[in-house]
Write a protein that holds these residues in place. Structure first.
Motif, mmCIF file in Angstrom:
data_model
loop_
_atom_site.group_PDB
_atom_site.id
_atom_site.type_symbol
_atom_site.label_atom_id
_atom_site.label_comp_id
_atom_site.label_asym_id
_atom_site.label_seq_id
_atom_site.Cartn_x
_atom_site.Cartn_y
_atom_site.Cartn_z
ATOM 1 N N ASP A 20 0.858 -1.176 0.000
ATOM 2 C CA ASP A 20 0.000 0.000 0.000
ATOM 3 C C ASP A 20 0.897 1.228 0.000
ATOM 4 O OD1 ASP A 20 -2.032 1.846 0.222
ATOM 5 O OD2 ASP A 20 -2.471 1.428 2.321
ATOM 6 N N GLY A 21 0.849 1.994 -1.081
ATOM 7 C CA GLY A 21 1.735 3.144 -1.189
ATOM 8 C C GLY A 21 3.176 2.696 -1.248
ATOM 9 N N SER A 22 4.006 3.222 -0.330
ATOM 10 C CA SER A 22 5.431 2.889 -0.333
ATOM 11 C C SER A 22 5.774 1.762 0.636
ATOM 12 C CB SER A 22 6.253 4.130 0.033
ATOM 13 O OG SER A 22 5.917 4.588 1.332
ATOM 14 N N VAL A 23 4.764 1.143 1.246
ATOM 15 C CA VAL A 23 5.004 0.101 2.244
ATOM 16 C C VAL A 23 4.517 -1.254 1.735
ATOM 17 C CG1 VAL A 23 4.512 -0.704 4.583
ATOM 18 C CG2 VAL A 23 4.837 1.738 4.147
ATOM 19 N N GLY A 24 5.393 -2.241 1.775
ATOM 20 C CA GLY A 24 5.043 -3.612 1.420
ATOM 21 C C GLY A 24 5.166 -4.497 2.642
ATOM 22 N N THR A 25 4.209 -5.416 2.837
ATOM 23 C CA THR A 25 4.199 -6.232 4.048
ATOM 24 C C THR A 25 3.937 -7.701 3.725
ATOM 25 O OG1 THR A 25 3.300 -4.349 5.295
ATOM 26 C CG2 THR A 25 3.199 -6.517 6.339
ATOM 27 N N TRP A 26 4.843 -8.555 4.211
ATOM 28 C CA TRP A 26 4.604 -9.993 4.155
ATOM 29 C C TRP A 26 4.122 -10.428 5.524
ATOM 30 C CZ3 TRP A 26 6.154 -14.024 7.138
ATOM 31 C CH2 TRP A 26 5.863 -15.311 6.659
ATOM 32 N N THR A 27 3.076 -11.268 5.588
ATOM 33 C CA THR A 27 2.594 -11.820 6.851
ATOM 34 C C THR A 27 2.416 -13.322 6.701
ATOM 35 O OG1 THR A 27 0.295 -11.350 6.205
ATOM 36 C CG2 THR A 27 1.410 -9.716 7.592
ATOM 37 N N GLY A 28 2.677 -14.035 7.755
ATOM 38 C CA GLY A 28 2.550 -15.486 7.728
ATOM 39 C C GLY A 28 3.267 -16.085 8.908
ATOM 40 N N ASN A 29 3.840 -17.284 8.729
ATOM 41 C CA ASN A 29 4.603 -17.943 9.782
ATOM 42 C C ASN A 29 5.590 -18.892 9.119
ATOM 43 O OD1 ASN A 29 5.325 -19.828 12.017
ATOM 44 N ND2 ASN A 29 3.846 -18.588 13.122
ATOM 45 N N GLU A 30 6.820 -18.398 8.921
ATOM 46 C CA GLU A 30 7.820 -19.146 8.172
ATOM 47 C C GLU A 30 9.185 -19.060 8.841
ATOM 48 O OE1 GLU A 30 7.407 -21.274 5.789
ATOM 49 O OE2 GLU A 30 7.120 -20.297 3.854
ATOM 50 N N GLU A 31 9.998 -20.123 8.689
ATOM 51 C CA GLU A 31 11.378 -20.064 9.154
ATOM 52 C C GLU A 31 12.185 -19.086 8.306
ATOM 53 O OE1 GLU A 31 13.148 -23.886 9.176
ATOM 54 O OE2 GLU A 31 11.809 -24.704 10.716
ATOM 55 N N LYS A 32 11.881 -19.062 7.006
ATOM 56 C CA LYS A 32 12.588 -18.167 6.077
ATOM 57 C C LYS A 32 11.593 -17.644 5.058
ATOM 58 C CE LYS A 32 16.670 -19.313 4.647
ATOM 59 N NZ LYS A 32 17.763 -20.027 3.921
ATOM 60 N N VAL A 33 11.686 -16.354 4.778
ATOM 61 C CA VAL A 33 10.797 -15.705 3.812
ATOM 62 C C VAL A 33 11.622 -15.259 2.614
ATOM 63 C CG1 VAL A 33 9.195 -13.802 3.399
ATOM 64 C CG2 VAL A 33 9.270 -14.905 5.648
ATOM 65 N N THR A 34 11.169 -15.605 1.406
ATOM 66 C CA THR A 34 11.861 -15.212 0.187
ATOM 67 C C THR A 34 10.937 -14.377 -0.680
ATOM 68 O OG1 THR A 34 13.179 -17.245 0.202
ATOM 69 C CG2 THR A 34 13.097 -16.008 -1.860
#
Length: 273
Positions: A82-96
């Protein structure tokens, strides 16, 4: 699939147990984090699974450098922007995340994780102006309900050390160490360490003598310097709070030093010292 992407010039940066790993890009240059087009960034944490990663970018949406240039290919989370902010949400040992459509540039990356240890206490965050001329105000924050203890003499803090209750100033090069402490479980965090460095004040002429040539540009060495001079010319209207300006030892002096695309807290006008 990462196997489809060249991995030359991979770079990593680890801070407070969180590691950023980029296949091609720039990390920790003091300005922004860059993930080049067609490359990927891995985010991992030694303390537990990641629940969110927030990128504050230098552009908005799907434009070049914006968060919309990222693509998440996993199934254990979701990525939105949203706008200039990007967000990943979840539950992971590693995020790619993959910079598929264009390069991504972020000024800040905030990683939230969930510890697998029920008694785990997160490190406190020590903040302030790391390279300062005369004084720096130091703030230390921790998770709600945690007490904070700190030292300024280089020794690791304990519950017998000074308790942090309010921001304080340092007026010389100082190593600040702090722990967060949970009184209920009698558990302390790992030690957080930040060095606040008092810059050596130099004239423009002295700075020109100190500067070294890097990639065709004259830049100061990694030591902290405070250049004292007058702004003789400037270029405003640049993005992300950046400004180009020239300084000299006198108000009517020549353009002795050129500060190129610097992050400045306020607009510098001609004549400013």
């Amino acid at each position: 699939d990462k196997s489809e992407i060249a991995t030359a010039d991979e770079v990593s940066l680890t801070k407070d147990g969180v590691t950023l790993h980029v296949s091609q890009g720039i990390l920790g240059n003091g300005i922004n984090y860059r993930i080049y087009k067609g490359q990927w960034i891995d985010v991992s944490c030694e303390y537990g699974n990641i629940t969110s990663v927030e990128f504050t970018c230098t552009a908005s949406g799907t434009t070049k450098y914006g968060p919309g240039c990222f693509e998440y290919r996993g199934t254990a989370g979701a990525y939105t922007y949203d706008g200039s902010v990007g967000t990943w949400t979840g539950n992971e040992e590693k995020v790619t995340l993959y910079a598929t459509s264009n390069q991504v540039r972020a000024t800040k990356i905030v990683v939230t994780y969930e510890s697998s240890d029920a008694n785990f206490v997160s490190k406190p965050v020590i903040a302030g102006e790391l390279d300062f001329a005369d004084a720096a105000e130091v703030t230390i924050t921790a998770d709600e309900g945690m007490k904070i203890y700190y030292t300024l003499d280089g020794n690791d803090p304990t519950t017998a050390s000074a308790e942090y209750t309010a921001p304080f100033e340092v007026t010389a090069t100082t190593t600040v160490k702090a722990i967060a402490y949970n009184e209920t479980t009698a558990t302390a965090s790992d030690v957080a360490t930040v060095v606040f460095k008092q810059a050596t004040k130099v004239t423009c002429a002295e700075a020109a003598e100190i500067a070294v040539t890097v990639s065709g540009n004259n830049v100061l060495t990694e030591e902290a310097y405070c250049v004292v001079g007058y702004v003789t010319d400037s270029t405003s209207g640049l993005s992300s709070g950046q400004q180009r300006f020239w300084v000299a030892d006198t108000k009517d002096g020549g353009n002795v030093l050129h500060a190129y695309y610097c992050n400045v807290p306020y607009a510098l006008s001609v004549g400013t010292k």
